[in-house]
Design an enzyme around this catalytic site. Structure first.
Site, PDB file in Angstrom:
ATOM      1  N   LYS A  61       0.840  -1.213   0.000  1.00 37.85           N
ATOM      2  CA  LYS A  61       0.000   0.000   0.000  1.00 37.85           C
ATOM      3  C   LYS A  61       0.865   1.249   0.000  1.00 37.85           C
ATOM      4  O   LYS A  61       0.550   2.248  -0.655  1.00 37.85           O
ATOM      5  CB  LYS A  61      -0.919   0.014   1.219  1.00 37.85           C
ATOM      6  CG  LYS A  61      -2.165  -0.798   1.024  1.00 37.85           C
ATOM      7  CD  LYS A  61      -3.193  -0.371   2.036  1.00 37.85           C
ATOM      8  CE  LYS A  61      -4.528  -1.007   1.707  1.00 37.85           C
ATOM      9  NZ  LYS A  61      -5.552  -0.629   2.656  1.00 37.85           N
ATOM     10  N   ASP A  84       3.054  -1.342  12.069  1.00 30.82           N
ATOM     11  CA  ASP A  84       1.718  -1.854  12.386  1.00 30.82           C
ATOM     12  C   ASP A  84       1.353  -1.401  13.790  1.00 30.82           C
ATOM     13  O   ASP A  84       1.994  -1.816  14.764  1.00 30.82           O
ATOM     14  CB  ASP A  84       1.711  -3.384  12.276  1.00 30.82           C
ATOM     15  CG  ASP A  84       0.326  -3.951  12.491  1.00 30.82           C
ATOM     16  OD1 ASP A  84      -0.581  -3.210  12.918  1.00 30.82           O
ATOM     17  OD2 ASP A  84       0.144  -5.158  12.232  1.00 30.82           O
ATOM     18  N   ASN A 112      -1.539  10.448  12.012  1.00 34.16           N
ATOM     19  CA  ASN A 112      -2.836  10.487  11.329  1.00 34.16           C
ATOM     20  C   ASN A 112      -3.575   9.147  11.337  1.00 34.16           C
ATOM     21  O   ASN A 112      -4.794   9.118  11.285  1.00 34.16           O
ATOM     22  CB  ASN A 112      -2.586  10.931   9.880  1.00 34.16           C
ATOM     23  CG  ASN A 112      -3.737  10.636   8.963  1.00 34.16           C
ATOM     24  OD1 ASN A 112      -4.697  11.398   8.889  1.00 34.16           O
ATOM     25  ND2 ASN A 112      -3.674   9.510   8.252  1.00 34.16           N
ATOM     26  N   TYR A 192     -13.931   4.399  20.051  1.00 37.08           N
ATOM     27  CA  TYR A 192     -13.311   5.372  19.131  1.00 37.08           C
ATOM     28  C   TYR A 192     -13.196   6.721  19.847  1.00 37.08           C
ATOM     29  O   TYR A 192     -12.152   7.374  19.817  1.00 37.08           O
ATOM     30  CB  TYR A 192     -14.165   5.487  17.863  1.00 37.08           C
ATOM     31  CG  TYR A 192     -13.635   6.450  16.807  1.00 37.08           C
ATOM     32  CD1 TYR A 192     -12.432   6.201  16.154  1.00 37.08           C
ATOM     33  CD2 TYR A 192     -14.343   7.611  16.461  1.00 37.08           C
ATOM     34  CE1 TYR A 192     -11.945   7.078  15.173  1.00 37.08           C
ATOM     35  CE2 TYR A 192     -13.872   8.487  15.489  1.00 37.08           C
ATOM     36  CZ  TYR A 192     -12.674   8.211  14.846  1.00 37.08           C
ATOM     37  OH  TYR A 192     -12.199   9.079  13.888  1.00 37.08           O
ATOM     38  N   LYS A 196      -9.893   8.999  20.636  1.00 40.04           N
ATOM     39  CA  LYS A 196      -9.743  10.339  20.038  1.00 40.04           C
ATOM     40  C   LYS A 196      -9.619  11.411  21.138  1.00 40.04           C
ATOM     41  O   LYS A 196      -8.974  12.441  20.929  1.00 40.04           O
ATOM     42  CB  LYS A 196     -10.913  10.616  19.091  1.00 40.04           C
ATOM     43  CG  LYS A 196     -10.903   9.713  17.849  1.00 40.04           C
ATOM     44  CD  LYS A 196      -9.840  10.100  16.852  1.00 40.04           C
ATOM     45  CE  LYS A 196      -8.952   9.007  16.390  1.00 40.04           C
ATOM     46  NZ  LYS A 196      -7.886   9.448  15.462  1.00 40.04           N
TER      47      LYS A 196
HETATM   48  N1  LIG Z   1     -12.750  10.423   7.467  1.00 44.75           N
HETATM   49  C1  LIG Z   1     -13.405  11.070   8.421  1.00 44.75           C
HETATM   50  O1  LIG Z   1     -14.569  11.433   8.250  1.00 44.75           O
HETATM   51  C2  LIG Z   1     -12.726  11.387   9.739  1.00 44.75           C
HETATM   52  C3  LIG Z   1     -13.442  12.142  10.688  1.00 44.75           C
HETATM   53  C4  LIG Z   1     -12.838  12.454  11.886  1.00 44.75           C
HETATM   54  C5  LIG Z   1     -11.543  12.031  12.134  1.00 44.75           C
HETATM   55  N2  LIG Z   1     -10.892  11.292  11.212  1.00 44.75           N
HETATM   56  C6  LIG Z   1      -9.509  10.868  11.549  1.00 44.75           C
HETATM   57  O2  LIG Z   1      -8.662  11.142  10.449  1.00 44.75           O
HETATM   58  C7  LIG Z   1      -7.590  10.201  10.418  1.00 44.75           C
HETATM   59  C8  LIG Z   1      -7.480   9.591   9.041  1.00 44.75           C
HETATM   60  O3  LIG Z   1      -8.696   8.930   8.794  1.00 44.75           O
HETATM   61  P1  LIG Z   1      -9.156   8.427   7.352  1.00 44.75           P
HETATM   62  O4  LIG Z   1     -10.595   8.776   7.246  1.00 44.75           O
HETATM   63  O5  LIG Z   1      -8.201   8.828   6.309  1.00 44.75           O
HETATM   64  O6  LIG Z   1      -9.097   6.858   7.629  1.00 44.75           O
HETATM   65  P2  LIG Z   1      -8.717   5.654   6.708  1.00 44.75           P
HETATM   66  O7  LIG Z   1      -9.124   5.876   5.323  1.00 44.75           O
HETATM   67  O8  LIG Z   1      -9.315   4.464   7.422  1.00 44.75           O
HETATM   68  O9  LIG Z   1      -7.146   5.620   6.855  1.00 44.75           O
HETATM   69  C9  LIG Z   1      -6.577   5.212   8.066  1.00 44.75           C
HETATM   70  C10 LIG Z   1      -5.110   4.941   7.872  1.00 44.75           C
HETATM   71  O10 LIG Z   1      -4.650   4.253   9.048  1.00 44.75           O
HETATM   72  C11 LIG Z   1      -4.031   3.053   8.641  1.00 44.75           C
HETATM   73  N3  LIG Z   1      -4.137   1.942   9.591  1.00 44.75           N
HETATM   74  C12 LIG Z   1      -5.228   1.234   9.930  1.00 44.75           C
HETATM   75  N4  LIG Z   1      -4.899   0.258  10.783  1.00 44.75           N
HETATM   76  C13 LIG Z   1      -3.560   0.345  10.968  1.00 44.75           C
HETATM   77  C14 LIG Z   1      -2.619  -0.390  11.715  1.00 44.75           C
HETATM   78  N5  LIG Z   1      -2.967  -1.427  12.472  1.00 44.75           N
HETATM   79  N6  LIG Z   1      -1.319  -0.034  11.655  1.00 44.75           N
HETATM   80  C15 LIG Z   1      -0.914   1.011  10.894  1.00 44.75           C
HETATM   81  N7  LIG Z   1      -1.758   1.751  10.155  1.00 44.75           N
HETATM   82  C16 LIG Z   1      -3.067   1.424  10.197  1.00 44.75           C
HETATM   83  C17 LIG Z   1      -4.744   2.656   7.361  1.00 44.75           C
HETATM   84  O11 LIG Z   1      -3.951   1.710   6.676  1.00 44.75           O
HETATM   85  P3  LIG Z   1      -4.634   0.663   5.662  1.00 44.75           P
HETATM   86  O12 LIG Z   1      -4.862   1.418   4.407  1.00 44.75           O
HETATM   87  O13 LIG Z   1      -3.572  -0.388   5.554  1.00 44.75           O
HETATM   88  O14 LIG Z   1      -5.898   0.191   6.307  1.00 44.75           O
HETATM   89  C18 LIG Z   1      -4.828   4.020   6.686  1.00 44.75           C
HETATM   90  O15 LIG Z   1      -3.597   4.326   6.116  1.00 44.75           O
HETATM   91  C19 LIG Z   1      -7.888   9.183  11.516  1.00 44.75           C
HETATM   92  O16 LIG Z   1      -7.141   9.501  12.673  1.00 44.75           O
HETATM   93  C20 LIG Z   1      -9.368   9.377  11.801  1.00 44.75           C
HETATM   94  O17 LIG Z   1      -9.723   9.040  13.141  1.00 44.75           O
HETATM   95  C21 LIG Z   1     -11.433  10.964  10.013  1.00 44.75           C
END
Ligand SMILES: NC(=O)c1ccc[n+]([C@@H]2O[C@H](COP(=O)([O-])OP(=O)(O)OC[C@H]3O[C@@H](n4cnc5c(N)ncnc54)[C@H](OP(=O)(O)O)[C@@H]3O)[C@@H](O)[C@H]2O)c1
Length: 319
Positions: A61, A84, A112, A192, A196
């Site tokens: 990835k 990880d 992030n 969650y 957070k």
């Molecule tokens: N999207 C929203 O609406 C939203 C709202 C509020 C806050 N946030 C925050 O924004 C941040 C980014 O979120 P996102 O929406 O971009 O989420 P996302 O699409 O789920 O991306 C999360 C990232 O974390 C990685 N990850 C997951 N499990 C992991 C592990 N065990 N070890 C290492 N890396 C891991 C994922 O890798 P893989 O690709 O390998 O799974 C991906 O690169 C997060 O902190 C989330 O809480 C997002």
């Protein structure tokens, strides 16, 4: 920051404006997968920075993100490191790799990544899964590479640690007496929320502890963005009443942002010189919004207590 920046401002716009701040900087971003906020932050920052280090759990990835960024920007200087968050051993190995790059101080660390939200109570190394992955693993990683971050500090540059939180921190304080939800009250969103909240408290304590080293820290809510992680929770979010069955936000819910607008606040927190006097602050929609942080997430006593708990859980103390 620019007063007119808001929920619609894009990461590209912010980065263009702050280009001279990003120039010559080395930036490490966790969770740098394509389609997510981390991958987008890496793409945008790589246009201006000296070096972007992408951390993720899966080398394939990471390679996809690198290929995508290089496709748009062939001269981008990128490195990858596998980490990880489910395993503190993996976090330690990733930190050792970053520490071995002695030619590369880390000017900005963006924590992030976020792990999945298990439906059933799940433990990772005996700790509730999201508290472990979203908070504790980042806590350990940050402290283990602190020497590289301190190495970036100078009389006129203050390195930054940015912790990506969520407005969902409001759901749950850190449950100091029962962070593992052993009382049967587990739900994926309350866990969650706890993780957070921990991201914000970690920021408050980092800002306090490392002010003496010239290090700044910020936390943020990026907005609501349809990333892979968010899409995987569609059913749950419909049940929660925040989106309708077509995935559109219900009236009164936060509007959905584009990927680039959802990453804009990361760039403000990481580089905007206008906020350097406000270390520890919580940002939303490209502005400092301490008013939107729940009291349980910014209480200095909770912040100190969380640090002590984290030290106990990782079995290591940090100055
Ligand atoms: N999207 C929203 O609406 C939203 C709202 C509020 C806050 N946030 C925050 O924004 C941040 C980014 O979120 P996102 O929406 O971009 O989420 P996302 O699409 O789920 O991306 C999360 C990232 O974390 C990685 N990850 C997951 N499990 C992991 C592990 N065990 N070890 C290492 N890396 C891991 C994922 O890798 P893989 O690709 O390998 O799974 C991906 O690169 C997060 O902190 C989330 O809480 C997002």
């Amino acid at each position: 920051m620019v007063a007119s920046w808001n929920a619609e401002t894009t990461a590209d716009e912010v980065a263009e404006y702050l280009s001279s701040e990003i120039k010559n900087k080395n930036v490490l971003i966790t969770g740098a997968s394509l389609g997510g906020l981390g991958g987008e932050a890496a793409r945008v920052v790589a246009k201006h920075a000296d070096l972007v280090i992408l951390a993720g759990r899966d080398q394939e990835k990471l390679d996809q993100t690198v290929a995508f960024i290089k496709g748009e920007n062939p001269t981008a200087n990128l490195r990858t490191v596998v980490m990880d968050l489910d395993s503190l051993a993996s976090v330690k190995a990733a930190a050792a790799t970053v520490n071995s790059w002695t030619d590369s101080p880390i000017h900005v660390l963006i924590n992030n990544a976020a792990v999945k939200l298990p439906k059933e109570l799940t433990l990772s190394e005996d700790i509730e899964y999201q508290f472990h992955g979203n908070f504790l693993a980042h806590y350990l990683f940050t402290n283990l590479i602190l020497g590289r971050i301190k190495a970036a500090a100078s009389a006129d540059f203050f390195p930054r640690i940015v912790n990506v939180s969520s407005s969902a921190h409001r759901y749950t304080p850190v449950r100091f007496e029962d962070y593992n939800f052993s009382d049967g009250s587990y739900s994926q969103f309350s866990a969650y929320g706890q993780s957070k909240t921990a991201n914000i408290l970690f920021t408050v304590e980092l800002a306090k502890r490392y002010a003496k080293d010239g290090i700044l820290s910020f936390s943020l809510h990026p907005g609501v963005i349809s990333t892979p992680g968010a899409q995987s929770l569609k059913k749950e979010r419909i049940a929660l009443g925040t989106i309708d069955k077509d995935g559109n936000p219900k009236p009164g819910s936060q509007p959905r942002k584009s990927l680039s607008a959802g990453t804009a606040t990361h760039i403000v927190a990481a580089f905007d010189p206008a906020i350097k006097g406000q270390s520890g602050a919580y940002l939303s929609d490209c502005q400092v919004h301490n008013d939107l942080a729940a009291p349980h997430a910014v209480d200095p006593e909770n912040a100190a207590k969380l640090w002590a708990l984290a030290e106990k859980l990782v079995g290591q103390t940090f100055a």
